[in-house]
Design a protein around this motif. Structure first.
Motif, PDB file in Angstrom:
ATOM      1  N   ASP A  62       0.860  -1.195   0.000  1.00 44.56           N
ATOM      2  CA  ASP A  62       0.000   0.000   0.000  1.00 44.56           C
ATOM      3  C   ASP A  62       0.886   1.230   0.000  1.00 44.56           C
ATOM      4  O   ASP A  62       1.597   1.503   0.964  1.00 44.56           O
ATOM      5  N   ILE A  63       0.839   1.986  -1.109  1.00 45.10           N
ATOM      6  CA  ILE A  63       1.650   3.206  -1.164  1.00 45.10           C
ATOM      7  C   ILE A  63       0.851   4.410  -0.678  1.00 45.10           C
ATOM      8  O   ILE A  63       1.329   5.535  -0.744  1.00 45.10           O
ATOM      9  N   GLY A  64      -0.374   4.170  -0.185  1.00 44.95           N
ATOM     10  CA  GLY A  64      -1.205   5.230   0.366  1.00 44.95           C
ATOM     11  C   GLY A  64      -0.892   5.484   1.830  1.00 44.95           C
ATOM     12  O   GLY A  64       0.157   5.073   2.350  1.00 44.95           O
ATOM     13  N   PRO A  65      -1.810   6.127   2.546  1.00 42.68           N
ATOM     14  CA  PRO A  65      -1.565   6.492   3.948  1.00 42.68           C
ATOM     15  C   PRO A  65      -1.227   5.301   4.836  1.00 42.68           C
ATOM     16  O   PRO A  65      -0.398   5.417   5.741  1.00 42.68           O
ATOM     17  N   ASN A  66      -1.836   4.127   4.583  1.00 40.25           N
ATOM     18  CA  ASN A  66      -1.594   2.967   5.446  1.00 40.25           C
ATOM     19  C   ASN A  66      -0.191   2.388   5.294  1.00 40.25           C
ATOM     20  O   ASN A  66       0.277   1.668   6.172  1.00 40.25           O
ATOM     21  N   GLY A  67       0.467   2.693   4.189  1.00 42.86           N
ATOM     22  CA  GLY A  67       1.807   2.161   3.992  1.00 42.86           C
ATOM     23  C   GLY A  67       2.909   3.187   4.164  1.00 42.86           C
ATOM     24  O   GLY A  67       4.093   2.856   4.055  1.00 42.86           O
ATOM     25  N   LEU A  68       2.538   4.423   4.471  1.00 43.19           N
ATOM     26  CA  LEU A  68       3.518   5.492   4.552  1.00 43.19           C
ATOM     27  C   LEU A  68       4.456   5.338   5.745  1.00 43.19           C
ATOM     28  O   LEU A  68       4.015   5.131   6.873  1.00 43.19           O
ATOM     29  N   VAL A  69       5.737   5.427   5.487  1.00 39.78           N
ATOM     30  CA  VAL A  69       6.752   5.440   6.548  1.00 39.78           C
ATOM     31  C   VAL A  69       7.119   6.878   6.878  1.00 39.78           C
ATOM     32  O   VAL A  69       7.065   7.312   8.018  1.00 39.78           O
ATOM     33  N   ARG A  70       7.468   7.641   5.849  1.00 35.11           N
ATOM     34  CA  ARG A  70       7.805   9.040   6.052  1.00 35.11           C
ATOM     35  C   ARG A  70       7.968   9.707   4.691  1.00 35.11           C
ATOM     36  O   ARG A  70       7.987   9.036   3.647  1.00 35.11           O
ATOM     37  N   VAL A  71       8.064  11.015   4.692  1.00 33.74           N
ATOM     38  CA  VAL A  71       8.448  11.774   3.503  1.00 33.74           C
ATOM     39  C   VAL A  71       9.865  12.280   3.741  1.00 33.74           C
ATOM     40  O   VAL A  71      10.130  12.944   4.744  1.00 33.74           O
ATOM     41  N   ALA A  72      10.786  11.938   2.853  1.00 32.90           N
ATOM     42  CA  ALA A  72      12.203  12.217   3.071  1.00 32.90           C
ATOM     43  C   ALA A  72      12.478  13.726   3.113  1.00 32.90           C
ATOM     44  O   ALA A  72      11.956  14.487   2.300  1.00 32.90           O
ATOM     45  N   THR A  73      13.302  14.121   4.054  1.00 36.33           N
ATOM     46  CA  THR A  73      13.733  15.519   4.168  1.00 36.33           C
ATOM     47  C   THR A  73      15.225  15.673   3.877  1.00 36.33           C
ATOM     48  O   THR A  73      15.699  16.782   3.674  1.00 36.33           O
ATOM     49  N   GLU A  74      15.968  14.547   3.871  1.00 34.63           N
ATOM     50  CA  GLU A  74      17.406  14.599   3.586  1.00 34.63           C
ATOM     51  C   GLU A  74      17.635  14.889   2.105  1.00 34.63           C
ATOM     52  O   GLU A  74      16.795  14.587   1.253  1.00 34.63           O
ATOM     53  N   ASP A  75      18.776  15.477   1.784  1.00 32.14           N
ATOM     54  CA  ASP A  75      19.051  15.932   0.422  1.00 32.14           C
ATOM     55  C   ASP A  75      18.963  14.817  -0.616  1.00 32.14           C
ATOM     56  O   ASP A  75      18.458  15.028  -1.723  1.00 32.14           O
ATOM     57  N   MET A  76      19.457  13.623  -0.295  1.00 31.81           N
ATOM     58  CA  MET A  76      19.533  12.553  -1.289  1.00 31.81           C
ATOM     59  C   MET A  76      18.163  12.187  -1.856  1.00 31.81           C
ATOM     60  O   MET A  76      18.022  11.969  -3.062  1.00 31.81           O
ATOM     61  N   PHE A  77      17.142  12.118  -1.010  1.00 33.27           N
ATOM     62  CA  PHE A  77      15.807  11.713  -1.448  1.00 33.27           C
ATOM     63  C   PHE A  77      14.751  12.764  -1.098  1.00 33.27           C
ATOM     64  O   PHE A  77      13.585  12.449  -0.941  1.00 33.27           O
ATOM     65  N   LYS A  78      15.153  13.992  -0.967  1.00 31.67           N
ATOM     66  CA  LYS A  78      14.264  15.033  -0.457  1.00 31.67           C
ATOM     67  C   LYS A  78      12.934  15.073  -1.208  1.00 31.67           C
ATOM     68  O   LYS A  78      12.873  15.140  -2.432  1.00 31.67           O
ATOM     69  N   GLY A  79      11.839  15.005  -0.427  1.00 28.86           N
ATOM     70  CA  GLY A  79      10.493  15.054  -0.974  1.00 28.86           C
ATOM     71  C   GLY A  79       9.949  13.718  -1.429  1.00 28.86           C
ATOM     72  O   GLY A  79       8.771  13.615  -1.793  1.00 28.86           O
ATOM     73  N   ALA A  80      10.787  12.672  -1.417  1.00 31.89           N
ATOM     74  CA  ALA A  80      10.341  11.358  -1.880  1.00 31.89           C
ATOM     75  C   ALA A  80       9.449  10.693  -0.839  1.00 31.89           C
ATOM     76  O   ALA A  80       9.724  10.737   0.365  1.00 31.89           O
ATOM     77  N   ARG A  81       8.403  10.076  -1.287  1.00 31.81           N
ATOM     78  CA  ARG A  81       7.521   9.308  -0.404  1.00 31.81           C
ATOM     79  C   ARG A  81       8.168   7.945  -0.170  1.00 31.81           C
ATOM     80  O   ARG A  81       8.600   7.263  -1.115  1.00 31.81           O
ATOM     81  N   ILE A  82       8.246   7.527   1.084  1.00 36.68           N
ATOM     82  CA  ILE A  82       8.859   6.254   1.455  1.00 36.68           C
ATOM     83  C   ILE A  82       7.778   5.380   2.090  1.00 36.68           C
ATOM     84  O   ILE A  82       7.108   5.796   3.037  1.00 36.68           O
ATOM     85  N   VAL A  83       7.602   4.179   1.537  1.00 37.00           N
ATOM     86  CA  VAL A  83       6.507   3.313   1.977  1.00 37.00           C
ATOM     87  C   VAL A  83       7.042   1.942   2.384  1.00 37.00           C
ATOM     88  O   VAL A  83       8.135   1.533   1.987  1.00 37.00           O
ATOM     89  N   LYS A  84       6.248   1.243   3.182  1.00 40.85           N
ATOM     90  CA  LYS A  84       6.608  -0.101   3.622  1.00 40.85           C
ATOM     91  C   LYS A  84       6.591  -1.052   2.438  1.00 40.85           C
ATOM     92  O   LYS A  84       5.711  -1.001   1.590  1.00 40.85           O
ATOM     93  N   SER A  85       7.565  -1.943   2.423  1.00 43.41           N
ATOM     94  CA  SER A  85       7.628  -2.933   1.351  1.00 43.41           C
ATOM     95  C   SER A  85       8.332  -4.182   1.865  1.00 43.41           C
ATOM     96  O   SER A  85       8.834  -4.212   2.990  1.00 43.41           O
ATOM     97  N   VAL A  86       8.362  -5.197   1.013  1.00 45.85           N
ATOM     98  CA  VAL A  86       9.124  -6.409   1.309  1.00 45.85           C
ATOM     99  C   VAL A  86       9.961  -6.739   0.088  1.00 45.85           C
ATOM    100  O   VAL A  86       9.558  -6.495  -1.050  1.00 45.85           O
ATOM    101  N   GLY A  87      11.153  -7.283   0.324  1.00 46.93           N
ATOM    102  CA  GLY A  87      12.033  -7.700  -0.762  1.00 46.93           C
ATOM    103  C   GLY A  87      12.205  -9.204  -0.746  1.00 46.93           C
ATOM    104  O   GLY A  87      12.228  -9.831   0.327  1.00 46.93           O
TER     105      GLY A  87
END
Length: 481
Positions: free
Chosen positions: A406-431
């Motif tokens: 789920d890349i929506g609200p239920n899967g959201l981990v955080r929104v990146a603030t660091e320069d490398m990924f700034k503004g990127a949505r980070i979601v829970k996943s499995v590899g």
């Protein structure tokens, strides 16, 4: 006998009759040509056949063929036009697979197919401010067609040399002159293309050997095992209605000949089954911007190609992936030392874990949700899953490589603030992970980083490693220069 006179259609000017006929599909255009001589002559109008050819060709605005007509060009390659029309094809070679780009070359009047490869250029190490201990290497692959070693070449010569016991041209194998062996050579490589039948959907089960595999979206599949090496005619269509336009096979072998005895010996015969994907499942849209064919960085295994899909009605998560996601819910943290980084070897009931989500974690989740209220809700919803089209000895082709449920609200981990990924949505996943030979496969907790619609990253939490994925621009490779 009553004279009904000239049919009303034939009283129209020729230009109008041709305009009416231009709306007909191939089968109807052929049928109307059998009604009478006048309609037969109209059906041969060459301007009616150009759109039938162009509809199967990507990246080239066709000009009039040299020393031929559009009807002759279409007839030459019928019914093999589905190969360039579907553009991308992937094979069932053990573990590794292969990805092919098919296209029509008007200068040689041939259908061609070349392997798409990617070179992992020398990476550089970089530091991630959010987690300085993580291992991150840059990824900028060189993706190109191997134009020196064609996999498919279908031309008038191939069709004329078709071989097989059956007089039915659909059941014959097409010899493809790919290797340009000199006439005096005592050894050579040979390759033939075969048409296939679709395997009935109602008898396909979980363990039925079919290609493409069930986890890839397709309405057409075919068997990819045969005790007779697919020599039985029941594997091939006997009429157009039985032809699969989503799969085909290639038989390849090496042959040695003795000049003294004149005897030839065939060795190393190999058969690959090829399949394509419905274009709508890998074409990005406003609601599904990450769909597509991607190239991923698999470190020691090099680059691999995968299909990133955003399904409307996804299948249930694999059991072991489900365990990893449930463990996260119990601990309330993706990095807690008490959470399972991989699925447990034995099932554990939900009430066996007493750890619950802390109030601080709930508060953090609420803040994250508030921070993305202005985001497009139709974009950040549903599942993203990636399935390997090419693979390696650990996770082979046709298997999941990562899933973000789920890349929506239920899967959201955080929104990146660091320069490398700034503004990127980070979601829970499995590899997906496994030992060599795809043994003891399991899923590991990870985080999918949605950098842009053309670039993704995956943070493997236990490994402390970030890998990258880059979209492949297919249009770049379907054009014939």
């Amino acid at each position: 006998m009553e004279d009904h006179g000239t049919p009303p259609l034939l009283t129209l000017p020729s230009e109008l009759i041709h305009h009416v006929l231009s709306y007909l599909p191939l089968s109807d255009l052929i049928s109307i040509g059998t009604v009478n001589r006048a309609l037969h002559d109209h059906s041969l109008q060459d301007t009616l056949w150009r759109p039938l050819v162009q509809a199967n060709v990507h990246g080239v605005n066709l000009t009039h063929p040299h020393n031929s007509t559009w009807r002759e060009v279409f007839k030459t390659h019928h019914p093999y036009w589905f190969i360039p029309k579907n553009k991308i094809w992937f094979a069932d070679n053990t573990h590794t697979g292969k990805l092919l780009i098919a296209r029509y070359n008007p200068s040689t009047n041939a259908i061609e197919g070349f392997a798409l490869g990617a070179e992992r250029r020398q990476p550089t190490f970089t530091t991630w401010d959010w987690n300085p201990e993580a291992i991150i290497h840059t990824f900028s692959p060189r993706i190109q067609l191997d134009l020196n070693a064609p996999i498919i070449r279908l031309d008038a010569n191939a069709y004329a040399r078709a071989v097989g016991e059956s007089p039915n041209r659909l059941q014959k194998e097409l010899p493809m002159d790919l290797y340009n062996e000199p006439a005096h050579a005592t050894a050579g490589l040979y390759s033939r293309l075969m048409l296939t039948r679709p395997w009935p959907q109602h008898i396909i089960g979980k363990n039925t050997p079919v290609w493409p595999p069930l986890r890839l979206p397709s309405t057409v599949r075919t068997r990819n095992d045969s005790a007779s090496q697919f020599r039985g005619l029941d594997h091939r269509p006997s009429k157009i209605q039985e032809l699969s336009n989503k799969t085909f096979r290639i038989r390849k072998w090496m042959e040695f000949s003795s000049r003294a005895s004149g005897i030839s010996m065939r060795v190393g015969e190999d058969i690959t089954t090829w399949a394509t994907l419905p274009e709508e499942c890998y074409t990005p849209t406003a609601q599904k911007p990450w769909q597509g064919i991607w190239c991923g960085d698999y470190a020691g295994h090099g680059c691999e190609f995968l299909a990133v899909i955003q399904p409307d009605n996804p299948e249930p998560l694999p059991e072991r992936a489900e365990w990893v996601m449930r463990a996260r819910e119990r601990t309330g943290s993706v990095s807690s030392s008490e959470s399972w980084s991989t699925a447990p070897m034995e099932a554990t009931s939900d009430d066996e874990s007493s750890s619950g989500m802390s109030m601080s974690s709930i508060s953090q989740d609420a803040e994250l949700e508030d921070s993305v209220e202005s985001e497009n809700g139709s974009t950040y919803r549903g599942r993203i899953e990636a399935i390997k089209l090419t693979g390696d000895p650990n996770i082979p082709r046709g298997e999941y490589t990562f899933i973000a449920p789920d890349i929506g609200p239920n899967g959201l981990v955080r929104v990146a603030t660091e320069d490398m990924f700034k503004g990127a949505r980070i979601v829970k996943s499995v590899g997906h992970i496994a030992a060599r030979g795809f043994r003891e496969d399991d899923f590991m907790a990870s985080q999918l980083i949605l950098i842009s619609h053309d670039r993704l990253a995956q943070y493997w939490e236990t490994f402390g490693h970030v890998s990258f994925y880059q979209r492949v621009n297919l249009d770049e490779f379907t054009k014939v220069s």
